[in-house]
Design a protein around this motif. Structure first.
Motif, PDB file in Angstrom:
ATOM      1  N   THR A 171       0.845  -1.199   0.000  1.00 34.02           N
ATOM      2  CA  THR A 171       0.000   0.000   0.000  1.00 34.02           C
ATOM      3  C   THR A 171       0.879   1.247   0.000  1.00 34.02           C
ATOM      4  OG1 THR A 171      -0.166   0.416   2.378  1.00 34.02           O
ATOM      5  CG2 THR A 171      -1.731  -1.179   1.436  1.00 34.02           C
ATOM      6  N   LEU A 224      -6.505  -5.857   1.626  1.00 29.41           N
ATOM      7  CA  LEU A 224      -6.336  -4.528   1.021  1.00 29.41           C
ATOM      8  C   LEU A 224      -7.603  -3.677   1.203  1.00 29.41           C
ATOM      9  CD1 LEU A 224      -4.058  -3.176  -0.512  1.00 29.41           C
ATOM     10  CD2 LEU A 224      -5.036  -4.010  -2.634  1.00 29.41           C
ATOM     11  N   TYR A 275      -7.853  -0.096   3.040  1.00 31.53           N
ATOM     12  CA  TYR A 275      -8.387   1.088   2.381  1.00 31.53           C
ATOM     13  C   TYR A 275      -9.558   1.670   3.182  1.00 31.53           C
ATOM     14  CZ  TYR A 275      -5.569   0.151  -1.825  1.00 31.53           C
ATOM     15  OH  TYR A 275      -4.532  -0.032  -2.705  1.00 31.53           O
ATOM     16  N   PHE A 331      -5.579   6.381  -0.692  1.00 28.16           N
ATOM     17  CA  PHE A 331      -5.015   5.042  -0.915  1.00 28.16           C
ATOM     18  C   PHE A 331      -3.810   5.119  -1.837  1.00 28.16           C
ATOM     19  CE2 PHE A 331      -8.215   5.703  -4.148  1.00 28.16           C
ATOM     20  CZ  PHE A 331      -7.497   5.409  -5.301  1.00 28.16           C
TER      21      PHE A 331
END
Ligand SMILES: Cc1cc2nc3c(=O)[nH]c(=O)nc-3n(C[C@H](O)[C@H](O)[C@H](O)COP(=O)(O)OP(=O)(O)OC[C@H]3O[C@@H](n4cnc5c(N)ncnc54)[C@H](O)[C@@H]3O)c2cc1C
Length: 482
Positions: A357, A420, A424, A434
């Protein structure tokens, strides 16, 4: 008719033969040739792209020839720089239906204007070569990132790259004084003015910065340079928590003001990854500390940078913010500190597929966001190991997650996409982003589109249509295909 829907009907062989005649053999690599692999697969190894061919123009006129011909035949184009982007912007997976246009042969440094503190270069020039050329004239091109030995300035501009010096010098956008680009109709957009101040209407070049190759192919760039700080002080520090690291950052800003050039945090758990890439990794701290900080300041020789950093560290120690630390005694010593930061990225690639990320939040939310994400993982994703590090002085944290050892790739993909989503959702709770610096590409397109308001979606589509009505330029990146 847009490029994606029509490319199956294009006589690709005819177009490629015409391109080969115009550009010569050296500029056309067949997709099934061995040489094509490095253009098709991205740096991380996560994306295995496919293309109809790889084209390597050596002049701006050749880029125009390619774009015109592709436009006539509605053939999609994927612009490519050093292929170090991490969001599948320069590669396209699935059935081959686009040509990759690599800028690597368009790589001249056009000139350094010492009086104007600026330099201009072809888009395919490798960032490190530009930094070296600036340094040779005793100036600084401050854009600095782990991929600088391979990424190209056109790719940096197209992704609006960040890196370690954003704190003092801004993102790539802030360094761009001029641009030259081939637009999707083959015409040349020229704005290489080198002007620092120019308020004549819309700043059109800035639309191309961060557009990730969806609005045109950048062929030339003029960049701001700075006086090279002859006096650089680098410290490697150990602190008790991310909250203390951010309090230390605040203090460092107060004490050092704008002399501070970098403030990176590294969760101690990341050091094992640096060791994976470099078994000789040695942390320059006496004891184990949960969070490490690399801090750097730069100034002219007339300022006593050493005294400044020592007084900052003394104050931080007194305030209970600092546990341990070492100030680099030489450039080589400082380089060894930075190697830990670079190697931990390489180490993750060596580990294999993982969740990556590039989050940003307001500075006051950095520590709470990391703690919240860590707590979430430990209660919901047993065996998945968080790694938190990044450009904390810009509120930018790479909160990455390693899957349990031995997990099959398709399991990692399946569970990883949920991990993920959770991350987020957390960054969204904090009103963050993000994508702090890596862009959107294809891998983050759906979350990007999901987060936009209807008004933002409409403006994005309208902008794309103005530049690229046929939809030939990097289709499927940033925006869904029409
Ligand atoms: C080890 C490592 C460390 C990194 N560290 C950082 C970091 O600290 N900060 C950061 O921001 N990023 C970082 N990155 C990501 C990456 O290096 C940057 O995004 C970089 O700017 C990409 O440049 P590139 O030349 O490799 O572009 P590519 O990967 O080739 O392309 C990126 C995007 O730009 C488009 N593009 C490329 N060239 C052109 C052109 N001439 N005209 C139009 N479009 C073009 C492509 O279509 C694609 O959408 C890192 C990557 C690695 C591998």
């Amino acid at each position: 008719m847009n490029a994606s829907s029509s490319s199956s009907t294009v006589d690709v062989a005819t177009v490629l033969a015409a391109l080969r005649r115009t550009l010569g053999d050296v500029a056309v690599i067949d997709a099934d040739a061995q040489d094509a692999a490095r253009y098709l697969n991205d740096w991380s190894g996560d994306y295995r792209g496919a293309a109809l061919a790889v084209l390597r123009p050596a002049t701006v006129a050749e880029v125009q020839d390619i774009v015109r011909l592709c436009g006539q035949h509605r053939l999609a184009i994927v612009p490519q720089g050093g292929n170090t982007g991490l969001v599948a912007g320069a590669v396209m997976e699935g059935t081959p239906r686009a040509v990759i246009v690599s800028l690597e042969r368009l790589n001249r440094i056009r000139g350094v204007d010492a009086e104007n503190f600026s330099m201009s270069a072809d888009a395919g020039a490798v960032l490190q070569s530009l930094k070296d050329a600036a340094e040779a004239r005793d100036m600084l091109l401050p854009l600095a990132l782990g991929a600088q030995g391979s990424c190209q300035i056109g790719g940096n501009v197209s992704t609006n790259a960040g890196g370690i010096n954003v704190l003092r010098y801004g993102m790539t956008r802030d360094l761009v004084l001029g641009l030259e680009a081939v637009l999707p109709d083959g015409s040349l957009f020229q704005s290489m003015t080198g002007l620092r101040k120019d308020n004549r209407g819309y700043d059109l070049k800035q639309l191309l910065v961060g557009a990730e190759g969806t609005l045109g192919i950048i062929t030339g760039v003029e960049l701001k340079l700075f006086p090279r700080p002859a006096n650089v002080e680098t410290a490697y520090l150990g602190v008790a928590s991310f909250a203390d690291a951010m309090a230390l950052f605040r203090l460092a800003r107060e004490v050092c003001s704008d002399l501070l050039t970098a403030f990176e945090v590294i969760g101690a758990e990341c050091v094992a990854l640096a060791s994976l890439a470099n078994p000789d990794t040695r942390v320059p701290l006496q004891e184990d500390w949960p969070v490490h900080v690399i801090m750097e300041l730069g100034c002219s020789p007339t300022i006593d940078g050493r005294a400044l950093i020592e007084s900052l560290l003394a104050e931080a120690f007194e305030a209970g913010l600092l546990g341990d630390g070492t100030i680099a005694q030489s450039r080589a010593h400082a380089k060894a500190f930075w190697a830990i930061r670079e190697d931990l990225v390489e180490g993750q690639a060596n580990y294999g597929r993982h969740i990556r990320t590039d989050l940003s939040v307001r500075l006051g939310d950095v520590a709470p966001m990391i703690e919240r994400a860590r707590a979430h993982l430990s209660s919901n994703w047993a065996g998945w190991q968080p790694l938190a590090y990044g450009h904390a002085g810009d509120g930018n944290i790479h909160f990455n997650v390693l899957p349990p050892r031995g997990m099959a790739t398709d399991e990692i993909r399946r569970h990883g996409s949920r991990v993920l989503e959770d991350l987020y959702a957390i960054v969204r709770e904090f009103g963050g982003s993000f994508s702090a610096e890596h862009g959107v590409g294809r891998s983050r397109r759906s979350v990007h589109w999901d987060w936009l308001t209807p008004e933002q979606r409409a403006v994005s589509k309208a902008l794309k249509a103005v530049f690229d009505p046929l939809g030939i330029m990097n289709p499927g990146s940033i925006l869904p295909e029409a």
